[in-house]
Design a protein around this motif. Structure first.
Motif, PDB file in Angstrom:
ATOM      1  N   GLN A  65       1.418  -3.350  -9.524  1.00  0.00           N
ATOM      2  CA  GLN A  65       1.428  -2.278  -8.521  1.00  0.00           C
ATOM      3  C   GLN A  65       1.616  -0.894  -9.139  1.00  0.00           C
ATOM      4  N   SER A  77      -2.161   6.376 -12.056  1.00  0.00           N
ATOM      5  CA  SER A  77      -1.875   6.147 -10.626  1.00  0.00           C
ATOM      6  C   SER A  77      -3.184   6.127  -9.839  1.00  0.00           C
ATOM      7  N   ASP A  78      -3.175   5.434  -8.695  1.00  0.00           N
ATOM      8  CA  ASP A  78      -4.365   5.437  -7.836  1.00  0.00           C
ATOM      9  C   ASP A  78      -4.640   6.875  -7.364  1.00  0.00           C
ATOM     10  N   GLY A 125      -0.368   1.339  -9.944  1.00  0.00           N
ATOM     11  CA  GLY A 125      -1.217   2.371  -9.343  1.00  0.00           C
ATOM     12  C   GLY A 125      -0.601   3.049  -8.130  1.00  0.00           C
ATOM     13  N   ARG A 126       0.314   2.348  -7.449  1.00  0.00           N
ATOM     14  CA  ARG A 126       0.922   2.943  -6.237  1.00  0.00           C
ATOM     15  C   ARG A 126       2.043   3.917  -6.592  1.00  0.00           C
ATOM     16  N   GLN A 133       0.801  -1.227   0.000  1.00  0.00           N
ATOM     17  CA  GLN A 133       0.000   0.000   0.000  1.00  0.00           C
ATOM     18  C   GLN A 133       0.836   1.281   0.000  1.00  0.00           C
ATOM     19  N   ASP A 146      -5.830   8.035  -4.600  1.00  0.00           N
ATOM     20  CA  ASP A 146      -5.373   8.376  -3.249  1.00  0.00           C
ATOM     21  C   ASP A 146      -3.858   8.634  -3.234  1.00  0.00           C
TER      22      ASP A 146
END
Ligand SMILES: NC(=O)c1ccc[n+]([C@@H]2O[C@H](COP(=O)([O-])OP(=O)(O)OC[C@H]3O[C@@H](n4cnc5c(N)ncnc54)[C@H](O)[C@@H]3O)[C@@H](O)[C@H]2O)c1
Ligand SMILES: O=C(O)C(=O)C[C@]1(C(=O)O)C=C[C@@H](O)C=C1
Length: 281
Positions: free
Chosen positions: A109, A148-149, A111-112, A87, A151
């Protein structure tokens, strides 16, 4: 961000570590670098709390991972980092983007990872060159944010706003085009200027005696590291060649006008160049 891991603790990684620590935005900074000497220096200078060669463990312990290595190493280090990520948020600080983003496209991964480029730096490198206020008032470009995510992008934007940076969004292709036109060509010009003066002026003490503000400001960038710039020129080759062709044309035109003693035209060219004052005061 409680724990920040910085991979590549040189000018940019070190300056970011310092800025985050001084503003209370990082409680613990772990440095990872392939140079044990740079890790020792970074710790002695207070840029990091601890240094390690164990990249995987340092990534797993982090809330934020910053990858601040030269662009050739970036292509191998960033995928290694993403292998360890759950995360955490990962950023690079690289000067070119298209090749890097292609290298991690489709990674589970992806998106992170948020691709950022602080438009701030100096001609010096290594941890001893790190300074805390390097980024204040400068631009941070975030690239291909939709990959990217949300958040992660929000956290990164908020973090750099706390460093008083102005945030711009660009896609990777536009980023590489515009940085070639503004940043990369400036470095090539300065390298060529230094080479020209070193070739023509064999009396070194004359360079020292006659160099004043004009020469110092135009040749400053020629002090920059080849470890940083060769990978940038390789990764942004097409855009760099495009702007370099135009630059050579401009030099040849000025040469032609002076050789023809067409000083009114030279005057006009300088007036035209002065328009840059309207953009950069
Ligand atoms: N210098 C600038 O003005 C500037 C500005 C914005 C962005 N950038 C970008 O930031 C990045 C870092 O540039 P810098 O000026 O801080 O360089 P630097 O040379 O000061 O620091 C790079 C650090 O990375 C380490 N390193 C190199 N390869 C490594 C690897 N494979 N694994 C671990 N550590 C490694 C080096 O030992 C060094 O400590 C580059 O991608 C550069 O393009 C630079
Ligand atoms: O001011 C300098 O010394 C710099 O080289 C900084 C500079 C730039 O060209 O402006 C260099 C490369 C980076 O990717 C971003 C900023």
């Amino acid at each position: 961000m409680k724990t920040v891991t910085v991979i590549g603790i040189g000018l940019i990684g070190g300056s970011l570590a310092l800025s985050l620590r001084q503003r209370g935005l990082a409680a613990h900074v772990i440095g990872v670098d392939h140079s044990p000497e740079n890790l020792r220096t970074a710790q002695a200078l207070g840029l990091i709390d601890e240094g390690t060669a164990d990249l995987a463990a340092a990534v797993r312990r982090a809330d934020l991972v910053v990858v601040a290595v030269p662009m050739d190493a970036m292509l191998t280090v960033l995928p290694q980092v993403l292998e360890e990520v759950e995360q955490q948020v990962v950023i690079d600080v690289g000067s070119t983007k298209s090749m890097l983003l292609a290298a991690v496209a489709g990674h589970p991964q992806r998106g992170r990872f948020v691709a950022v480029h602080p438009m701030a730096g100096t001609e010096y490198s290594g941890p001893e060159a790190a300074v805390p206020e390097l980024f204040t008032g400068k631009t941070l470009v975030i690239c291909d944010a939709e990959q990217s995510d949300a958040d992660a992008v929000n956290q990164v934007q908020a973090l750099f706003e706390q460093l008083q940076m102005n945030i711009e969004y660009l896609d990777a292709a536009a980023h590489d085009l515009h940085t070639a036109y503004v940043s990369h060509i400036s470095h090539i010009t300065s390298f060529a200027l230094a080479l020209t003066v070193l070739e023509k002026e064999k009396e070194e003490q004359q360079i020292f005696a006659l160099a004043s503000g004009g020469f110092a400001s135009t040749v400053r960038l020629a002090k920059s590291s080849p470890d940083m710039w060769v990978p940038i020129f390789r990764q942004n080759r097409v855009n760099v060649l495009d702007v370099l062709d135009e630059h050579i044309k401009q030099l040849q035109h000025l040469r032609h006008l002076i050789s023809q003693e067409d000083y009114p035209a030279v005057y006009q060219q300088i007036e035209q160049a002065n328009l840059i004052k309207k953009i950069l005061k």
